[in-house]
Scaffold this motif. Sequence first.
Motif, PDB file in Angstrom:
ATOM      1  N   LEU A  71      17.727 -18.703   1.205  1.00  0.00           N
ATOM      2  CA  LEU A  71      17.919 -17.657   2.192  1.00  0.00           C
ATOM      3  C   LEU A  71      17.338 -16.324   1.709  1.00  0.00           C
ATOM      4  CD1 LEU A  71      19.077 -16.725   4.892  1.00  0.00           C
ATOM      5  CD2 LEU A  71      21.278 -16.345   3.733  1.00  0.00           C
ATOM      6  N   GLN A  72      17.640 -15.974   0.439  1.00  0.00           N
ATOM      7  CA  GLN A  72      17.158 -14.703  -0.093  1.00  0.00           C
ATOM      8  C   GLN A  72      15.634 -14.694  -0.212  1.00  0.00           C
ATOM      9  OE1 GLN A  72      19.108 -13.350  -3.636  1.00  0.00           O
ATOM     10  NE2 GLN A  72      21.164 -13.875  -2.891  1.00  0.00           N
ATOM     11  N   LEU A  73      15.050 -15.795  -0.673  1.00  0.00           N
ATOM     12  CA  LEU A  73      13.595 -15.865  -0.793  1.00  0.00           C
ATOM     13  C   LEU A  73      12.937 -15.764   0.582  1.00  0.00           C
ATOM     14  CD1 LEU A  73      13.263 -18.628  -3.548  1.00  0.00           C
ATOM     15  CD2 LEU A  73      12.787 -16.187  -3.799  1.00  0.00           C
ATOM     16  N   GLY A  74      13.594 -16.336   1.606  1.00  0.00           N
ATOM     17  CA  GLY A  74      13.084 -16.198   2.969  1.00  0.00           C
ATOM     18  C   GLY A  74      13.073 -14.745   3.408  1.00  0.00           C
ATOM     19  N   GLN A  75      14.167 -14.008   3.123  1.00  0.00           N
ATOM     20  CA  GLN A  75      14.214 -12.592   3.464  1.00  0.00           C
ATOM     21  C   GLN A  75      13.095 -11.819   2.750  1.00  0.00           C
ATOM     22  OE1 GLN A  75      18.543 -12.233   2.394  1.00  0.00           O
ATOM     23  NE2 GLN A  75      18.561 -10.916   4.220  1.00  0.00           N
ATOM     24  N   LEU A  76      12.879 -12.168   1.451  1.00  0.00           N
ATOM     25  CA  LEU A  76      11.873 -11.478   0.662  1.00  0.00           C
ATOM     26  C   LEU A  76      10.490 -11.579   1.311  1.00  0.00           C
ATOM     27  CD1 LEU A  76      10.658 -10.228  -1.949  1.00  0.00           C
ATOM     28  CD2 LEU A  76      10.696 -12.516  -2.964  1.00  0.00           C
ATOM     29  N   PHE A  77      10.019 -12.800   1.557  1.00  0.00           N
ATOM     30  CA  PHE A  77       8.662 -12.951   2.084  1.00  0.00           C
ATOM     31  C   PHE A  77       8.576 -12.535   3.560  1.00  0.00           C
ATOM     32  CE2 PHE A  77       8.428 -15.627  -1.686  1.00  0.00           C
ATOM     33  CZ  PHE A  77       7.229 -15.194  -2.228  1.00  0.00           C
ATOM     34  N   GLN A  78       9.693 -12.620   4.320  1.00  0.00           N
ATOM     35  CA  GLN A  78       9.669 -12.149   5.711  1.00  0.00           C
ATOM     36  C   GLN A  78       9.419 -10.652   5.750  1.00  0.00           C
ATOM     37  OE1 GLN A  78      12.260 -14.051   8.240  1.00  0.00           O
ATOM     38  NE2 GLN A  78      11.647 -12.870  10.012  1.00  0.00           N
ATOM     39  N   ASN A  79      10.062  -9.900   4.838  1.00  0.00           N
ATOM     40  CA  ASN A  79       9.852  -8.458   4.809  1.00  0.00           C
ATOM     41  C   ASN A  79       8.424  -8.116   4.391  1.00  0.00           C
ATOM     42  OD1 ASN A  79      12.337  -7.354   5.653  1.00  0.00           O
ATOM     43  ND2 ASN A  79      13.267  -7.901   3.680  1.00  0.00           N
ATOM     44  N   LEU A  80       7.877  -8.862   3.383  1.00  0.00           N
ATOM     45  CA  LEU A  80       6.526  -8.558   2.919  1.00  0.00           C
ATOM     46  C   LEU A  80       5.498  -8.855   4.006  1.00  0.00           C
ATOM     47  CD1 LEU A  80       6.628  -9.880  -0.775  1.00  0.00           C
ATOM     48  CD2 LEU A  80       6.666  -7.510   0.012  1.00  0.00           C
ATOM     49  N   LEU A  81       5.633 -10.008   4.689  1.00  0.00           N
ATOM     50  CA  LEU A  81       4.695 -10.337   5.775  1.00  0.00           C
ATOM     51  C   LEU A  81       4.848  -9.368   6.946  1.00  0.00           C
ATOM     52  CD1 LEU A  81       4.757 -14.245   5.821  1.00  0.00           C
ATOM     53  CD2 LEU A  81       2.839 -12.777   5.220  1.00  0.00           C
ATOM     54  N   SER A  82       6.085  -8.971   7.222  1.00  0.00           N
ATOM     55  CA  SER A  82       6.332  -8.035   8.343  1.00  0.00           C
ATOM     56  C   SER A  82       5.645  -6.699   8.079  1.00  0.00           C
ATOM     57  CB  SER A  82       7.823  -7.843   8.531  1.00  0.00           C
ATOM     58  OG  SER A  82       8.064  -6.860   9.511  1.00  0.00           O
ATOM     59  N   ASN A  83       5.759  -6.196   6.834  1.00  0.00           N
ATOM     60  CA  ASN A  83       5.114  -4.935   6.485  1.00  0.00           C
ATOM     61  C   ASN A  83       3.601  -5.048   6.534  1.00  0.00           C
ATOM     62  OD1 ASN A  83       7.549  -3.691   6.141  1.00  0.00           O
ATOM     63  ND2 ASN A  83       7.517  -3.737   3.896  1.00  0.00           N
ATOM     64  N   ALA A  84       3.067  -6.199   6.040  1.00  0.00           N
ATOM     65  CA  ALA A  84       1.605  -6.371   6.027  1.00  0.00           C
ATOM     66  C   ALA A  84       1.037  -6.351   7.428  1.00  0.00           C
ATOM     67  CB  ALA A  84       1.254  -7.676   5.311  1.00  0.00           C
ATOM     68  N   LEU A  85       1.777  -6.926   8.407  1.00  0.00           N
ATOM     69  CA  LEU A  85       1.291  -6.949   9.783  1.00  0.00           C
ATOM     70  C   LEU A  85       1.619  -5.639  10.514  1.00  0.00           C
ATOM     71  CD1 LEU A  85       2.296 -10.607  10.716  1.00  0.00           C
ATOM     72  CD2 LEU A  85       0.004  -9.750  10.193  1.00  0.00           C
ATOM     73  N   LYS A  86       2.724  -4.992  10.119  1.00  0.00           N
ATOM     74  CA  LYS A  86       3.149  -3.777  10.805  1.00  0.00           C
ATOM     75  C   LYS A  86       2.247  -2.595  10.446  1.00  0.00           C
ATOM     76  CE  LYS A  86       7.478  -2.751  10.343  1.00  0.00           C
ATOM     77  NZ  LYS A  86       8.718  -2.170   9.757  1.00  0.00           N
ATOM     78  N   PHE A  87       2.007  -2.403   9.151  1.00  0.00           N
ATOM     79  CA  PHE A  87       1.258  -1.220   8.714  1.00  0.00           C
ATOM     80  C   PHE A  87      -0.235  -1.541   8.659  1.00  0.00           C
ATOM     81  CE2 PHE A  87       5.520  -0.727   6.816  1.00  0.00           C
ATOM     82  CZ  PHE A  87       5.878   0.483   7.394  1.00  0.00           C
ATOM     83  N   ARG A  88      -0.787  -1.912   9.813  1.00  0.00           N
ATOM     84  CA  ARG A  88      -2.208  -2.255   9.902  1.00  0.00           C
ATOM     85  C   ARG A  88      -2.999  -1.054  10.385  1.00  0.00           C
ATOM     86  NH1 ARG A  88       0.512  -4.814  14.061  1.00  0.00           N
ATOM     87  NH2 ARG A  88      -0.073  -4.145  16.171  1.00  0.00           N
ATOM     88  N   GLN A  89      -4.297  -1.114  10.127  1.00  0.00           N
ATOM     89  CA  GLN A  89      -5.192  -0.051  10.565  1.00  0.00           C
ATOM     90  C   GLN A  89      -5.593  -0.296  12.014  1.00  0.00           C
ATOM     91  OE1 GLN A  89      -8.153   1.491   7.766  1.00  0.00           O
ATOM     92  NE2 GLN A  89      -7.621  -0.214   6.373  1.00  0.00           N
ATOM     93  N   ALA A  90      -5.755   0.771  12.724  1.00  0.00           N
ATOM     94  CA  ALA A  90      -6.140   0.654  14.145  1.00  0.00           C
ATOM     95  C   ALA A  90      -7.516   0.014  14.256  1.00  0.00           C
ATOM     96  CB  ALA A  90      -6.143   2.036  14.807  1.00  0.00           C
ATOM     97  N   ASN A  91      -7.614  -0.860  15.230  1.00  0.00           N
ATOM     98  CA  ASN A  91      -8.893  -1.522  15.546  1.00  0.00           C
ATOM     99  C   ASN A  91      -9.427  -2.386  14.388  1.00  0.00           C
ATOM    100  OD1 ASN A  91      -8.914  -0.158  18.096  1.00  0.00           O
ATOM    101  ND2 ASN A  91      -9.839   1.639  17.095  1.00  0.00           N
ATOM    102  N   VAL A  92      -8.558  -2.766  13.464  1.00  0.00           N
ATOM    103  CA  VAL A  92      -8.959  -3.659  12.353  1.00  0.00           C
ATOM    104  C   VAL A  92      -8.000  -4.835  12.336  1.00  0.00           C
ATOM    105  CG1 VAL A  92      -9.264  -3.903   9.877  1.00  0.00           C
ATOM    106  CG2 VAL A  92      -9.889  -1.749  10.987  1.00  0.00           C
ATOM    107  N   ALA A  93      -8.560  -6.046  12.396  1.00  0.00           N
ATOM    108  CA  ALA A  93      -7.714  -7.239  12.359  1.00  0.00           C
ATOM    109  C   ALA A  93      -7.056  -7.359  11.001  1.00  0.00           C
ATOM    110  CB  ALA A  93      -8.554  -8.488  12.642  1.00  0.00           C
TER     111      ALA A  93
END
Length: 665
Positions: free
Chosen positions: A539-561
């Motif tokens: 459960l904890q490891l799931g939370q860890l990587f969910q937060n990291l993937l969420s941040n990687a997709l959330k803090f993206r540059q405009a008009n850049v995939a």
Amino acid sequence: MMLSARVPMLICWGPELVTLYNDAFQAYLGSGEEKSWFGRSLDKNIAFWTSLGSVVSSVMAGSDAVNLPDQDLHLAAHAGSERIGLKCSVSPLMDDDYSLNGVLITCLPDGSAVGTRQLQHSDLEKSAARLRNLVESAPFPIGVYVGREMRIELVNQAIIDVWGKGNDIIGNCYAEILPELAGTGIYEQLDSVYTTGKAYEAKNQRVDLMIDGHLKLFYFNYTFTPLRDSDGRIYGVMNTAADVTDLVVIQQDLRHAEASLRGAIELAELGSWELDIPTGKVTYSRNIQNWFGFGDQQMPLDQVYEPIHPQDRDRVNSAIAQALLPGSDGIYDAEYRLIAYKSDVQRIVHARGKVIYDNQGVAYKLVGSAQDVTAERQQQQQLEGLVELRTKELAAANEELAAQNEEYIAINEELEKANQLFIRSNENLQQFAYVASHDLQEPLRKIQQFGDLLHRQYGAEIGNGLNYLERMRAAASRMSTLIEDLLSFSSLTSQGSDNQEISLQAIIKGILPDFELTILETGAIVQIDELPVIYGNRLQLGQLFQNLLSNALKFRQANVAPMVQIKSAKLSSTDLPPSVKPARRTDFYYQIEVTDNGIGFDEQYQERIFQVFQRLHGKNEFAGTGIGLAICAKVTENHGGAIMATSSRGHGASFKLYFPVIGHA
């Protein structure tokens, strides 16, 4: 051999010329004379001795052998008036030390002598045969060589065995049988004896003989003696020898052993000594001579005591006397101080010895060794002084420690009180979590529900107040998210008890569906390498990587995939970055790296971002509560690992996770 010869022979031996003569000579003395053995002198008044005495004296004085072939010496037989003419040869005789100590007189009848006692030819043949038998049966090597070419005429089995050339050697020349002796000087020795008539003797002479195709080393004591005919002319050489190889080898080994022992003693800086008990003299090695300042290698025992410190002399004397006492173990052991002659240098010497007894059990020697232990005793004294100093320091330190222990007891009492406060605070936190999850969530849900109801039923009627209503609903939503994140963080106070082997590959694949819509909308690419298996909480490891993937997709540059990469590597503990301090020490770690191409952040905030409620962007720009990365740090710590981040603005971010390898403590 002389006694059994049929030729008249006699030996005169020693300063008194004690005489021994054989049966053939006895026949010329007549039956009235008794045979004389060693211890009785021949009657010097007889005409024979009167005529020959001066010749014997000359040979005894050191001259060569004397032959009298042309002069008749007459001996009046006691049995009648008949006179017998004899030709005599006088040769020198050597003792065991090869010193001249007597003469051998050989007598042969001349051709004109007439009488019933004249030697017959058959008697001479019998005498020669008897002499040959004696030579052949002798236990030591004997050989007879005739002529200048040294042709072998007679050898016994002992010399045949030594030469190792077989039995068929009679009639061959000495050099033909023993060619390996060329260049050793032996041929020249034989020739010198043959030409000069002077015997040659060698002691412990090395001789290498070729036996079965191999040179074999021997050592011999041998003599070359000239052989003369009835006219005194040299016709050959007799060779007698003694094989002393074993003795010489033993002596050489003994000398080598003694040299090695002396070398070892000198290298070990030891000294050896020997007390001759009957004479009271002590013999020293070079080292002890230097220590005592002696000029001679041997000193009387009473002088040996002079360099010894006066306070130690009685103890040394008592130790020697105790070792010499009958029934004692014969061990001498003493340590004493000494000051060498004409020197102010003081040494400390430790000597040990052992009494040596003769066959009757009488002590005749005390031998031993000694060692200069000055440096060791000085070091020992320094060490004892240092131990005493350290003991005093330790006593003082113990007193200080006792005082510190009292302080520690008081501190422990304070820590125990603080721990109790911490326990109560933790209990309060748990109560807060309960209140947050139940009591706070319930009125918040009512606010959200009434807000939704007002928006649906009375939105048109509210008019300008609709903006305030929307702001209230957004604030309630953020409040709800914040409470949920706080609950999630508070639940990570320790690693769960349901730990097991977890595949990180499976964890990532399990959470990817949660981001499927975002990935489609943004055109994101997520690349995942082969990931390891670690020991932890699913459960904890799931939370860890969910937060990291969420941040990687959330803090993206405009008009850049968005581009997200997840890689792994195995590192030795010595290869970890200096700033990484894992919660659990082990030899190896898995490094999991999550990188993106998003907006990144300034590296001055790389430590701050893992703290609770820390946000680097406005809440209107990016949604979130600032707790996600704090959860990531807590999860890695619960699993014995660590987390670090590197980034720069506009160039994405990289998060590196370190987990202990399974099977390493």
